[in-house]
Design a protein around this motif. Structure first.
Motif, short mmCIF file in Angstrom:
data_model
loop_
_atom_site.label_atom_id
_atom_site.label_comp_id
_atom_site.label_asym_id
_atom_site.label_seq_id
_atom_site.Cartn_x
_atom_site.Cartn_y
_atom_site.Cartn_z
N PHE A 68 0.73 -1.43 -0.35
CA PHE A 68 -0.05 0.09 0.08
C PHE A 68 0.65 1.31 0.22
CE2 PHE A 68 -2.31 3.46 2.18
CZ PHE A 68 -3.83 3.09 1.58
N TYR A 69 1.73 1.29 0.61
CA TYR A 69 2.59 2.58 0.47
C TYR A 69 3.68 2.77 -0.54
CZ TYR A 69 1.66 2.46 5.86
OH TYR A 69 1.30 2.45 7.37
N ILE A 70 4.21 1.27 -1.52
CA ILE A 70 4.43 1.34 -2.49
C ILE A 70 3.27 2.55 -3.36
CG2 ILE A 70 5.08 0.05 -4.19
CD1 ILE A 70 6.37 -1.74 -1.93
N PHE A 71 2.29 1.84 -3.15
CA PHE A 71 1.47 2.86 -4.13
C PHE A 71 1.79 4.03 -3.75
CE2 PHE A 71 -3.39 3.37 -4.31
CZ PHE A 71 -3.48 3.35 -5.79
N LEU A 72 1.47 4.44 -2.93
CA LEU A 72 0.92 5.74 -2.16
C LEU A 72 2.30 6.83 -3.41
CD1 LEU A 72 -0.58 5.79 0.62
CD2 LEU A 72 -1.99 5.95 -1.46
N SER A 73 3.34 5.90 -2.97
CA SER A 73 4.44 6.44 -3.93
C SER A 73 4.53 6.87 -5.12
CB SER A 73 5.99 5.42 -3.34
OG SER A 73 6.09 5.62 -1.35
N LEU A 74 4.49 5.44 -6.21
CA LEU A 74 4.01 5.23 -7.39
C LEU A 74 2.89 6.35 -7.49
CD1 LEU A 74 4.75 1.62 -7.91
CD2 LEU A 74 6.52 3.22 -8.20
N PHE A 75 1.99 6.33 -6.58
CA PHE A 75 0.85 7.76 -7.25
C PHE A 75 1.79 8.17 -7.60
CE2 PHE A 75 -2.57 10.49 -6.52
CZ PHE A 75 -3.88 9.88 -7.66
N GLY A 76 2.41 8.97 -6.48
CA GLY A 76 2.83 10.65 -6.28
C GLY A 76 3.79 11.22 -7.95
#
Length: 124
Positions: A68-76
């Protein structure tokens, strides 16, 4: 602690962001030192980011919160790239404000999905 107390605390932990959203409009803190007005959403997001880890561990889902944290970073990164290359302008304050709101939406959904699963697994 007793099992009943654990269950009550688990449900309160699960419902706390919803209570803060509902009561956050009535309890407006005065942050006059910040030039940008803060809203309840801005204050709940750090709690939700922490609860992502706690809810995942309580539900027994392993390292799902790391993805989930990786997803948030990639989304940013993708959102910043979109603003920089497509719109040809990247205003940092606007980017972080919008990204923080998306982080809230994703964290809120993850908190309630994984928390609901954790309540189902642990209490029923």
């Amino acid at each position: 602690m007793s099992a009943l107390t654990d269950q009550i605390l688990y449900i309160f932990f699960y419902l706390f962001p919803l209570l803060m959203l509902l009561l956050g409009r009535k309890l407006k803190p005065n942050f006059s030192i910040f030039p940008v007005p803060l809203k309840a959403v801005d204050l709940i997001t750090p709690y939700l980011l922490l609860s992502v880890t706690i809810q995942t561990n309580l539900a027994g889902l392993g390292p799902a919160h790391l993805y989930f944290y990786i997803f948030l970073s990639l989304f940013g990164i993708i959102y910043a790239s979109y603003l920089a290359f497509s719109k040809r302008i990247l205003i940092i304050s606007s980017f972080f404000r919008t990204w923080w709101r998306y982080v809230f939406i994703f964290s809120f959904a993850y908190h309630f999905l994984v928390g609901g699963y954790g309540i189902y697994v642990n209490l029923f």
